[in-house]
Scaffold this motif. Structure first.
Motif, PDB file in Angstrom:
ATOM      1  N   GLY A  41       0.863  48.492 -64.134  1.00  0.00           N
ATOM      2  CA  GLY A  41       0.701  49.367 -65.297  1.00  0.00           C
ATOM      3  C   GLY A  41       0.630  48.607 -66.606  1.00  0.00           C
ATOM      4  O   GLY A  41      -0.077  49.000 -67.531  1.00  0.00           O
ATOM      5  N   VAL A  42       1.349  47.499 -66.679  1.00  0.00           N
ATOM      6  CA  VAL A  42       1.339  46.683 -67.902  1.00  0.00           C
ATOM      7  C   VAL A  42      -0.043  46.081 -68.118  1.00  0.00           C
ATOM      8  O   VAL A  42      -0.570  46.082 -69.235  1.00  0.00           O
ATOM      9  CB  VAL A  42       2.402  45.569 -67.815  1.00  0.00           C
ATOM     10  N   ASN A  43      -0.652  45.582 -67.049  1.00  0.00           N
ATOM     11  CA  ASN A  43      -1.996  45.009 -67.168  1.00  0.00           C
ATOM     12  C   ASN A  43      -3.000  46.073 -67.601  1.00  0.00           C
ATOM     13  O   ASN A  43      -3.881  45.813 -68.416  1.00  0.00           O
ATOM     14  CB  ASN A  43      -2.413  44.357 -65.857  1.00  0.00           C
ATOM     15  N   VAL A  44      -2.861  47.286 -67.078  1.00  0.00           N
ATOM     16  CA  VAL A  44      -3.729  48.389 -67.482  1.00  0.00           C
ATOM     17  C   VAL A  44      -3.527  48.683 -68.972  1.00  0.00           C
ATOM     18  O   VAL A  44      -4.491  48.834 -69.727  1.00  0.00           O
ATOM     19  CB  VAL A  44      -3.464  49.648 -66.630  1.00  0.00           C
ATOM     20  N   SER A  45      -2.281  48.745 -69.422  1.00  0.00           N
ATOM     21  CA  SER A  45      -1.992  48.999 -70.840  1.00  0.00           C
ATOM     22  C   SER A  45      -2.599  47.927 -71.732  1.00  0.00           C
ATOM     23  O   SER A  45      -3.149  48.221 -72.796  1.00  0.00           O
ATOM     24  CB  SER A  45      -0.483  49.058 -71.075  1.00  0.00           C
ATOM     25  N   THR A  55      -1.652  53.197 -75.662  1.00  0.00           N
ATOM     26  CA  THR A  55      -0.890  53.378 -74.425  1.00  0.00           C
ATOM     27  C   THR A  55       0.602  53.370 -74.717  1.00  0.00           C
ATOM     28  O   THR A  55       1.051  52.909 -75.763  1.00  0.00           O
ATOM     29  CB  THR A  55      -1.167  52.253 -73.403  1.00  0.00           C
ATOM     30  N   LEU A  56       1.340  53.879 -73.767  1.00  0.00           N
ATOM     31  CA  LEU A  56       2.787  53.743 -73.743  1.00  0.00           C
ATOM     32  C   LEU A  56       3.142  53.312 -72.330  1.00  0.00           C
ATOM     33  O   LEU A  56       2.838  54.010 -71.361  1.00  0.00           O
ATOM     34  CB  LEU A  56       3.489  55.064 -74.085  1.00  0.00           C
ATOM     35  N   ALA A  57       3.744  52.133 -72.210  1.00  0.00           N
ATOM     36  CA  ALA A  57       4.114  51.592 -70.906  1.00  0.00           C
ATOM     37  C   ALA A  57       5.568  51.952 -70.606  1.00  0.00           C
ATOM     38  O   ALA A  57       6.460  51.619 -71.384  1.00  0.00           O
ATOM     39  CB  ALA A  57       3.934  50.080 -70.901  1.00  0.00           C
ATOM     40  N   LEU A  58       5.789  52.649 -69.499  1.00  0.00           N
ATOM     41  CA  LEU A  58       7.146  52.935 -69.024  1.00  0.00           C
ATOM     42  C   LEU A  58       7.532  51.832 -68.049  1.00  0.00           C
ATOM     43  O   LEU A  58       6.807  51.551 -67.092  1.00  0.00           O
ATOM     44  CB  LEU A  58       7.205  54.289 -68.319  1.00  0.00           C
ATOM     45  N   ARG A  80       6.199  50.209 -75.577  1.00  0.00           N
ATOM     46  CA  ARG A  80       6.834  50.466 -74.290  1.00  0.00           C
ATOM     47  C   ARG A  80       8.096  51.294 -74.440  1.00  0.00           C
ATOM     48  O   ARG A  80       8.666  51.401 -75.520  1.00  0.00           O
ATOM     49  CB  ARG A  80       7.174  49.150 -73.604  1.00  0.00           C
ATOM     50  N   HIS A  81       8.517  51.858 -73.319  1.00  0.00           N
ATOM     51  CA  HIS A  81       9.799  52.546 -73.222  1.00  0.00           C
ATOM     52  C   HIS A  81      10.465  52.016 -71.956  1.00  0.00           C
ATOM     53  O   HIS A  81       9.881  52.057 -70.883  1.00  0.00           O
ATOM     54  CB  HIS A  81       9.609  54.061 -73.132  1.00  0.00           C
TER      55      HIS A  81
END
Length: 92
Positions: A41-45, A55-58, A80-81
Motif C-alpha cells: 500500500g505504501v508503494n501505491v501511495s 492518499t492516506l496510508a494506513l 499516513r495514519h
C-alpha cells in the motif's frame, strides 16, 4: 478528487545500493545504502502522490523498525495514519 486510502499491514524499509558496473569476479563498490518506506500500500501511495493524487496510508508499525519507518516516511512527505503500536517488531 478524493484521496485514495491504502492499507499496509506489514510495511517495510526497503534498502538499496547502486553500482556503476556489474562485473563477475571482482568486488563491487556500491553507494551508501538508501532507505525508502515500502510495502504494498505504501508503494501505491507513493506512485499516486508522484502522479499528483492524494492518499492516506494506513499502517501497522511496531518495534524499532517501526520507529525508523516513521522517520523515513516523514522525510518523504507521506501522509499516513499509524495503527496502535504492535508488540512485535515490523519486518525490515
Amino acid at each position: 478528487m478524493l484521496p485514495v486510502l491504502t492499507l499496509t499491514l506489514n510495511p517495510a524499509l526497503d534498502i538499496s545500493v547502486e553500482t556503476p558496473h556489474v562485473i563477475a569476479g571482482p568486488k563491487l563498490r556500491c553507494t551508501s545504502p538508501a532507505r525508502h518506506p515500502g510495502g504494498g500500500g505504501v508503494n501505491v501511495s507513493r506512485v499516486i502522490r508522484r502522479l499528483g493524487g492524494q492518499t492516506l496510508a494506513l499502517l501497522a508499525l511496531g518495534g524499532r523498525p517501526g520507529n525508523g519507518w516513521r522517520i523515513y516516511s516523514g522525510r518523504k512527505g507521506l501522509r499516513r495514519h499509524d495503527f496502535p503500536p504492535r508488540a512485535r517488531r515490523a519486518r525490515t
